[in-house]
Design a protein around this motif. Sequence first.
Motif, PDB file in Angstrom:
ATOM      1  N   GLY A  35      -8.308   0.271   4.215  1.00  0.00           N
ATOM      2  CA  GLY A  35      -7.496  -0.496   3.093  1.00  0.00           C
ATOM      3  C   GLY A  35      -7.615   0.467   1.786  1.00  0.00           C
ATOM      4  O   GLY A  35      -6.813   0.611   1.008  1.00  0.00           O
ATOM      5  N   HIS A  36      -9.084   0.628   1.296  1.00  0.00           N
ATOM      6  CA  HIS A  36      -9.146   1.568   0.190  1.00  0.00           C
ATOM      7  C   HIS A  36      -8.417   2.970   0.414  1.00  0.00           C
ATOM      8  O   HIS A  36      -7.756   3.461  -0.713  1.00  0.00           O
ATOM      9  CB  HIS A  36     -10.585   1.921   0.092  1.00  0.00           C
ATOM     10  CG  HIS A  36     -11.343   0.603  -0.649  1.00  0.00           C
ATOM     11  ND1 HIS A  36     -11.088   0.135  -1.851  1.00  0.00           N
ATOM     12  CD2 HIS A  36     -12.250  -0.004  -0.115  1.00  0.00           C
ATOM     13  CE1 HIS A  36     -11.697  -1.076  -2.003  1.00  0.00           C
ATOM     14  NE2 HIS A  36     -12.484  -1.055  -1.280  1.00  0.00           N
ATOM     15  N   LEU A  37      -8.403   3.349   1.580  1.00  0.00           N
ATOM     16  CA  LEU A  37      -7.789   4.663   1.927  1.00  0.00           C
ATOM     17  C   LEU A  37      -6.241   4.510   1.757  1.00  0.00           C
ATOM     18  O   LEU A  37      -5.558   5.460   1.897  1.00  0.00           O
ATOM     19  CB  LEU A  37      -8.446   5.541   2.756  1.00  0.00           C
ATOM     20  CG  LEU A  37      -9.876   6.112   2.670  1.00  0.00           C
ATOM     21  CD1 LEU A  37     -10.527   6.425   4.040  1.00  0.00           C
ATOM     22  CD2 LEU A  37      -9.954   7.103   1.657  1.00  0.00           C
ATOM     23  N   ALA A  38      -5.861   3.534   1.963  1.00  0.00           N
ATOM     24  CA  ALA A  38      -4.213   3.276   2.244  1.00  0.00           C
ATOM     25  C   ALA A  38      -3.891   4.083   3.459  1.00  0.00           C
ATOM     26  O   ALA A  38      -2.743   4.521   3.670  1.00  0.00           O
ATOM     27  CB  ALA A  38      -3.598   3.745   1.099  1.00  0.00           C
ATOM     28  N   MET A  88       0.878  -1.312  -0.031  1.00  0.00           N
ATOM     29  CA  MET A  88       0.009  -0.074   0.062  1.00  0.00           C
ATOM     30  C   MET A  88       0.895   1.162  -0.163  1.00  0.00           C
ATOM     31  O   MET A  88       1.856   1.355   0.556  1.00  0.00           O
ATOM     32  CB  MET A  88      -0.886  -0.008   1.271  1.00  0.00           C
ATOM     33  CG  MET A  88      -1.807  -0.958   1.117  1.00  0.00           C
ATOM     34  SD  MET A  88      -2.898  -0.622   2.671  1.00  0.00           S
ATOM     35  CE  MET A  88      -3.604  -2.205   2.737  1.00  0.00           C
ATOM     36  N   THR A  89       0.314   2.385  -0.765  1.00  0.00           N
ATOM     37  CA  THR A  89       1.037   3.428  -0.807  1.00  0.00           C
ATOM     38  C   THR A  89       0.533   4.339   0.170  1.00  0.00           C
ATOM     39  O   THR A  89      -0.698   4.444   0.525  1.00  0.00           O
ATOM     40  CB  THR A  89       0.894   4.035  -2.164  1.00  0.00           C
ATOM     41  OG1 THR A  89      -0.237   4.284  -2.364  1.00  0.00           O
ATOM     42  CG2 THR A  89       1.750   3.048  -3.177  1.00  0.00           C
ATOM     43  N   PRO A  90       1.497   5.240   0.827  1.00  0.00           N
ATOM     44  CA  PRO A  90       1.029   6.255   1.748  1.00  0.00           C
ATOM     45  C   PRO A  90       0.113   7.377   1.251  1.00  0.00           C
ATOM     46  O   PRO A  90       0.298   7.654  -0.071  1.00  0.00           O
ATOM     47  CB  PRO A  90       2.181   6.896   2.537  1.00  0.00           C
ATOM     48  CG  PRO A  90       3.429   6.103   1.934  1.00  0.00           C
ATOM     49  CD  PRO A  90       2.891   5.379   0.839  1.00  0.00           C
ATOM     50  N   PRO A  91      -0.876   7.749   1.574  1.00  0.00           N
ATOM     51  CA  PRO A  91      -1.667   9.045   1.204  1.00  0.00           C
ATOM     52  C   PRO A  91      -0.761  10.053   0.665  1.00  0.00           C
ATOM     53  O   PRO A  91       0.008  10.422   1.284  1.00  0.00           O
ATOM     54  CB  PRO A  91      -2.761   9.372   2.220  1.00  0.00           C
ATOM     55  CG  PRO A  91      -1.949   9.022   3.604  1.00  0.00           C
ATOM     56  CD  PRO A  91      -1.272   7.942   3.297  1.00  0.00           C
ATOM     57  N   ARG A  92      -1.169  10.448  -0.394  1.00  0.00           N
ATOM     58  CA  ARG A  92      -0.712  11.714  -1.037  1.00  0.00           C
ATOM     59  C   ARG A  92      -1.522  12.782  -1.441  1.00  0.00           C
ATOM     60  O   ARG A  92      -2.762  12.354  -1.698  1.00  0.00           O
ATOM     61  CB  ARG A  92       0.117  11.398  -2.487  1.00  0.00           C
ATOM     62  CG  ARG A  92       1.332  10.229  -1.994  1.00  0.00           C
ATOM     63  CD  ARG A  92       2.030  10.097  -3.288  1.00  0.00           C
ATOM     64  NE  ARG A  92       3.243   8.833  -2.764  1.00  0.00           N
ATOM     65  CZ  ARG A  92       4.459   9.313  -2.329  1.00  0.00           C
ATOM     66  NH1 ARG A  92       4.703  10.618  -2.289  1.00  0.00           N
ATOM     67  NH2 ARG A  92       5.345   8.522  -1.954  1.00  0.00           N
ATOM     68  N   ARG A  93      -1.042  13.728  -1.429  1.00  0.00           N
ATOM     69  CA  ARG A  93      -2.126  15.135  -1.856  1.00  0.00           C
ATOM     70  C   ARG A  93      -1.472  15.408  -3.151  1.00  0.00           C
ATOM     71  O   ARG A  93      -0.603  14.949  -3.840  1.00  0.00           O
ATOM     72  CB  ARG A  93      -1.795  16.185  -0.701  1.00  0.00           C
ATOM     73  CG  ARG A  93      -2.311  15.910   0.607  1.00  0.00           C
ATOM     74  CD  ARG A  93      -3.719  16.696   0.621  1.00  0.00           C
ATOM     75  NE  ARG A  93      -4.346  16.462   1.924  1.00  0.00           N
ATOM     76  CZ  ARG A  93      -4.527  17.019   3.009  1.00  0.00           C
ATOM     77  NH1 ARG A  93      -4.148  18.296   2.871  1.00  0.00           N
ATOM     78  NH2 ARG A  93      -5.153  16.689   3.956  1.00  0.00           N
ATOM     79  N   PRO A  94      -2.351  16.414  -3.917  1.00  0.00           N
ATOM     80  CA  PRO A  94      -2.127  16.906  -5.117  1.00  0.00           C
ATOM     81  C   PRO A  94      -0.532  17.251  -5.258  1.00  0.00           C
ATOM     82  O   PRO A  94      -0.187  17.930  -4.371  1.00  0.00           O
ATOM     83  CB  PRO A  94      -2.896  17.846  -5.305  1.00  0.00           C
ATOM     84  CG  PRO A  94      -4.256  17.615  -4.600  1.00  0.00           C
ATOM     85  CD  PRO A  94      -3.399  16.952  -3.414  1.00  0.00           C
ATOM     86  N   GLY A  95       0.258  16.978  -6.338  1.00  0.00           N
ATOM     87  CA  GLY A  95       1.588  17.164  -6.228  1.00  0.00           C
ATOM     88  C   GLY A  95       2.480  16.152  -5.751  1.00  0.00           C
ATOM     89  O   GLY A  95       3.845  16.347  -5.799  1.00  0.00           O
TER      90      GLY A  95
END
Length: 119
Positions: free
Chosen positions: A69-72, A1-8
């Motif tokens: 899980g879906h939101l990682a 799973m990838t950590p959450p990322r914001r735009p950019g």
Amino acid sequence: MTPPRRPGGKLVRPYVVTDGRSHPTRNTLDLVTLLIAADDLPLTGLSPEKRALMELCRPGALSVAEVAGHLALPVSVTKVLIADLMDSGHVVTRAPIPSARPSETRILQEVLDGLRARL
């Protein structure tokens, strides 16, 4: 799973997602608690993570574990977001359907005897 990322593509730390809180306002959430999103409340003013959570739950009920899980996101962070959405009325929860208990052998035998007597 990838950590959450914001735009950019910038990494968002879990404490930023929860506004620095580590505990939900409610301690009633289990991994299998079902979440149901309210259809009539606007999503304006919600953080991107809360908005994504709402979008996931709008088609139907999902468990806390599925949403995490879906939101990682870690489950603990997800529970803080869910508690906030519960407080604002955006999400309601439902306990999972309990699994059926095995019946006593005596009761099953009585049912079987009753059926045999009718046949």
